[in-house]
Design an enzyme around this catalytic site. Structure first.
Site, PDB file in Angstrom:
ATOM      1  N   ASP A   1     -11.053  -0.559 -27.422  1.00 58.24           N
ATOM      2  CA  ASP A   1      -9.772  -1.144 -27.068  1.00 58.24           C
ATOM      3  C   ASP A   1      -8.338  -0.165 -27.246  1.00 58.24           C
ATOM      4  O   ASP A   1      -7.520  -0.475 -26.875  1.00 58.24           O
ATOM      5  CB  ASP A   1      -9.586  -2.469 -27.690  1.00 58.24           C
TER       6      ASP A   1
ATOM      7  N   LYS B   1     -12.431 -11.548 -19.626  1.00 57.21           N
ATOM      8  CA  LYS B   1     -13.046 -10.238 -20.076  1.00 57.21           C
ATOM      9  C   LYS B   1     -14.676 -10.465 -20.149  1.00 57.21           C
ATOM     10  O   LYS B   1     -15.477  -9.507 -19.803  1.00 57.21           O
ATOM     11  CB  LYS B   1     -12.649  -9.688 -21.435  1.00 57.21           C
TER      12      LYS B   1
ATOM     13  N   GLN C   1      -9.151  -9.641 -30.262  1.00 58.48           N
ATOM     14  CA  GLN C   1      -8.005 -10.365 -29.388  1.00 58.48           C
ATOM     15  C   GLN C   1      -6.765 -10.263 -30.220  1.00 58.48           C
ATOM     16  O   GLN C   1      -6.870 -11.275 -31.235  1.00 58.48           O
ATOM     17  CB  GLN C   1      -8.295 -11.582 -28.754  1.00 58.48           C
TER      18      GLN C   1
END
Length: 282
Positions: free
Chosen positions: A122, A55, A99
């Site tokens: 996200d 990413k 994450q």
């Protein structure tokens, strides 16, 4: 029978990132501010480390700055929540990615909810799920958002179609079902307690496999001409769909890798640039 056409997520992701880079450059030229994505990683899980590094690399290609926060595996829920609240309050950070997984000892939901909705690029908070469900402005969960972009790219209109989502996770199965519903599909959720999964799949015009079980969906259960979206990723580059048999019956199908995966990161970057634009305009 003609084999299914492959839905090339890699090519679409490349174009999406290029468009995001152009928008980021325009925003930076106009405001002097570079969009910034903060990534937070708890522990050193090898797969998670690889995902975060990927990413960060994509951020550079899209003209997005990245700030990485690495926390020890012993980080408590309170400590993680504190970190995320600090990033949420930092005007130099426009998007936040936690994450996951974060470890069984951490309350992941509490951590997600510490992310400010306007920085939830996200799409993991309650607020983001609500905006997705009601079709309001906000940020979508990245993998479901990428799936919808793939459907649009290949001219698949969900309206009036029967869609079966296999999986009910909070960041994939549930939100992709709501996005399909908002586009007027008739949606059925299937999961570990579903009786006769094969029968449900055989009725579907659109199948989204998102359960994390290799080759669970067999070609013989795919309705001829159906669109098959494989959002699973298992060891050995194997999806949740038995690709070899499903490709003989579907009209469109995503490969693993190269289908849904690239679109997840592309959507994350696109939403980071959009988040920066909204915050700088506020």
């Amino acid at each position: 029978m003609t084999q299914a056409r492959l839905m090339d997520g890699t090519a679409l992701a490349r174009r999406t990132v290029e468009q995001s880079a152009h928008k980021a450059a325009e925003l930076t030229a106009r405001t002097g501010v570079t969009p910034c994505l903060a990534t937070v990683l708890v522990g050193e899980d090898p797969a998670s480390v690889t995902y975060v590094r990927m990413k960060q690399n994509r951020c550079r290609k899209a003209g997005v700055a990245s700030r990485h926060v690495a926390l020890p595996a012993t980080t408590s829920t309170a400590e993680l929540v504190g970190t995320l609240r600090e990033l949420s309050a930092d005007p130099a950070v426009h998007g936040i990615l936690l994450q996951h997984p974060v470890g069984d000892h951490v309350d992941e939901r509490a951590a997600f909810e510490a992310i400010a909705p306007e920085k939830d690029v996200d799409g993991v908070t309650f607020a983001s799920f609500a905006t997705m469900s009601f079709g309001l402005p906000g940020f979508v969960s990245c993998t479901p958002g990428g799936i919808m972009r793939l459907l649009d790219e290949y001219g698949v209109d969900p309206a009036g179609k029967r869609a079966v989502v296999v999986g009910r996770s909070a960041i994939l199965g549930k939100p992709v079902g709501m996005l399909l519903l908002s586009r007027d599909a008739t949606v059925t959720y299937c999961h570990s307690r579903t009786r006769d999964l094969s029968a449900a799949v055989r009725e579907a015009d659109i199948v989204v496999a998102a359960v994390g079980r290799p080759r669970l969906i067999r070609g013989q259960d795919v309705k001829p001409g159906a669109v098959v979206i494989d959002a699973g990723y298992n060891p050995g580059n194997v999806g949740d769909v038995d690709f070899g048999s499903a490709v003989e019956r579907a009209s469109l199908i995503t490969p693993v890798p190269g289908g849904v995966g690239p679109m997840t990161i592309a959507t994350l970057l696109e939403q980071t640039v959009e988040a920066a634009a909204r915050q700088l305009a506020a």
